[in-house]
Enzyme design. Sequence first.
Site, mmCIF file in Angstrom:
data_model
loop_
_atom_site.group_PDB
_atom_site.id
_atom_site.type_symbol
_atom_site.label_atom_id
_atom_site.label_comp_id
_atom_site.label_asym_id
_atom_site.label_seq_id
_atom_site.Cartn_x
_atom_site.Cartn_y
_atom_site.Cartn_z
ATOM 1 N N ASP A 82 -3.891 -7.716 -38.305
ATOM 2 C CA ASP A 82 -3.547 -9.138 -38.197
ATOM 3 C C ASP A 82 -2.707 -9.437 -36.967
ATOM 4 O O ASP A 82 -2.263 -10.555 -36.778
ATOM 5 C CB ASP A 82 -2.834 -9.622 -39.467
ATOM 6 C CG ASP A 82 -1.554 -8.833 -39.738
ATOM 7 O OD1 ASP A 82 -1.108 -8.105 -38.838
ATOM 8 O OD2 ASP A 82 -1.020 -8.947 -40.855
ATOM 9 N N CYS A 135 -24.059 -10.657 -2.468
ATOM 10 C CA CYS A 135 -24.501 -9.366 -2.989
ATOM 11 C C CYS A 135 -23.293 -8.528 -3.375
ATOM 12 O O CYS A 135 -22.149 -8.920 -3.162
ATOM 13 C CB CYS A 135 -25.359 -8.621 -1.972
ATOM 14 S SG CYS A 135 -24.438 -8.130 -0.489
ATOM 15 N N ASP A 161 -6.383 -2.249 -41.238
ATOM 16 C CA ASP A 161 -5.191 -2.513 -42.023
ATOM 17 C C ASP A 161 -5.662 -3.138 -43.344
ATOM 18 O O ASP A 161 -6.806 -3.596 -43.432
ATOM 19 C CB ASP A 161 -4.278 -3.474 -41.255
ATOM 20 C CG ASP A 161 -3.128 -3.976 -42.099
ATOM 21 O OD1 ASP A 161 -2.442 -3.151 -42.720
ATOM 22 O OD2 ASP A 161 -2.944 -5.210 -42.166
ATOM 23 N N CYS A 212 -20.717 -7.797 -0.722
ATOM 24 C CA CYS A 212 -19.737 -8.872 -0.483
ATOM 25 C C CYS A 212 -18.557 -8.723 -1.435
ATOM 26 O O CYS A 212 -17.389 -8.731 -1.022
ATOM 27 C CB CYS A 212 -20.375 -10.243 -0.701
ATOM 28 S SG CYS A 212 -21.738 -10.649 0.402
#
Length: 736
Positions: free
Chosen positions: A619, A13, A420, A16
């Site tokens: 890029d 759960c 760009d 934990c």
Amino acid sequence: MKRVDISIAGMHCAACASRIERALRERNGVAEAAVNLATERAAVMYDEEALTLADVIGVVEGIGYRAALAPSVEFVSDEREPQLRGLRVHLWFSLIATGLIFAGIHVSPLSIRATSWVLLCLATPVQFWAGWRFYRGALAALRGGFADMNTLVAVGTSAAYTYSFAVTVAPQALARVGAEAHLYYDTSAMIVTLILLGRTLEARARSRASDAIRKLVKLRPETAMVLREGEETEVAVEDVIVGDVVLVRPGERVPVDGEIVEGESALDESMVTGESMPVEKQPGDSVVGGTVNQSGAFRFRASRVGAETVLAQIVRLVREAQATKAPIQRLADKVAGVFVPIVIGIAIVTFIVWLFVGPNAAYAITAGVAVLIIACPCALGLATPISLLVGTGRGAELGVLIRSAEALEAAGDIDTMVFDKTGTLTRGEPLVTDVLPTGGRAEREVLALAASAERRSEHPLGEAIVRAAQERGYELQEPEAFIAASGLGVRTQIDGRAVVAGSLRMIEESGVVVESVRSKVDALAEEGKTVVLVAIDGRVIGAIGLADRAKERAAEAIRGLRAMGLYVAMITGDNERTARAIAVDIEIEDVQAEASPEQKVEAVKEFQLWGRRVAMVGDGVNDAPALAQADVGIAIGKGTDIAIEAGDITLVRDDLRLVPEAVHLSRATLRNIKQNLFWAFFYNTLGIPVAAGVLYPVTGRLLHPAMAAAAMAFSSISVVMNALRLRRHRPRFSGE
């Protein structure tokens, strides 16, 4: 600092995961830790000078969980299968035993006393064998000084079992204190069975959530045929080394990345490019591991193996993204961290209240156990990571690699997309767009003569002219006395005639009159095109226009972004005229030209100062500063350049439609997470008071603990199933 992925067993759960995360972060030397319940892994960053890997693993094991270094090789089998098999065995045993217990309670031919002993024999292995995982988890939590879902289940079922055990073994003692001789073996067994059923279904669903990873892993063949000492030898693909010559026959998958040295073929590269049409390959061409050889046999030299291959990098990026934690998950983690102790307190109060106001002790036990069982925060812990697991996996299938949960959440919130130009919106190379002859010359003559003059040129414009002529099938001549003027053009002789191909300045410096073509030069320049003039024996015979053209479907991608309500802008280092020409072509109005990398960063900051959430698409090279400054950096991947490190999101193929696709998927995943969190909070908020008995004045009945267990299991399963809907997420812009 070193980053490691650790596999963790025993988490059930959100409490934990939260506990492990907290323990790791509190350890001196650990800089960061993120525990993912859905993938059962922890990503840990630690100082190698202060800690060892064994120390890090020891922290996890010290609070009661099993931990080990996750496999470094990306191509691993499903780690959940053994766990799933164990769950199935325990589930089937519990189902059969619980069925017999119910039959014994309602239709037993034996006496009540004898029946209680038979039920004890049936319920005990269910409680302590099939249900041992709950006790083991609860004891581990107790040693760690906290409580979790296992604590709730162990305490709840133990209360029902222990009371029934006392009724069976010492009924007279209970009668003396006025307790009702009622058996709850069916309750304890049913709770164990239902929770095991829920965990089994949940484990199956979580396994399905990793289908995208498995599909990628299956693309890599297990063996490769290599040439060693002149002999063809079949080896495991893990044993292929850089420099090996590998043989690939028709129909086989390419095992690793490399370059063809012998043979020709056509490969299905849809794994990388998304294009279904086969790609022709010949010596010198690169091949990518996982792609399919469709026709001829060939040999290639391995250049990237193991974790360095494109496919391995894709798998790694997806795994790393699934191991991270989205900011939206922090609320769920904080709630889960304090939730279990509060629930135990509510259960105790509920038990005490019903002990005094209820008809007998059975009511107190029923209400207390129901509160403990229904309040398990499993759904809360799974709400975010399971959606991220499925969403990032689906993104990988579509060609969108999302590097982290933070990036996915941020991408879902952006409202401004900045591009760009060169290499991003455009092809990044000049193309011949216009051939304008003059003085009665033919278009073919102008282009063929210019291409012949440029045959020895290494300038991109010259190469573009030669390529255009060759694509049209024009026959080229060999130039004589070739002279290249840097950045201006070329002078040469062809068939004894003086030929000049170059800029307006070069033509004028050569003494050639250009008035006859000046209007054409100006018209091409107005369109943002570069002009190459062609002159022969001192007379201009034509003008050639070249431009970096917009990528195919760039305008389609821009329209898709606008349709989602995003503001779109372009920032480029190119000149104003060229930038405007491209912007008009793809329908972008906001253009900033002649910008340096620093100015691109400032432009992104300016948008952010306006309160906008900005994504930058580039890029990944000169755009890296702006990609880093943006809330989300999106890098365009090109084939084997997949691992661009600058962006938060990498697009596997050079298709701009993946940009709106990434935003669309991120929004869908974020919406799915919010749905899961709402239902998880709703279940617990509604379920606890119902289990505590607030509806008793209306219904006259308390919620049976078995029903509480069913509701708890249903809440977790419903969250997982809702997340799995993302597997059917349909691409809106790019197709598949």
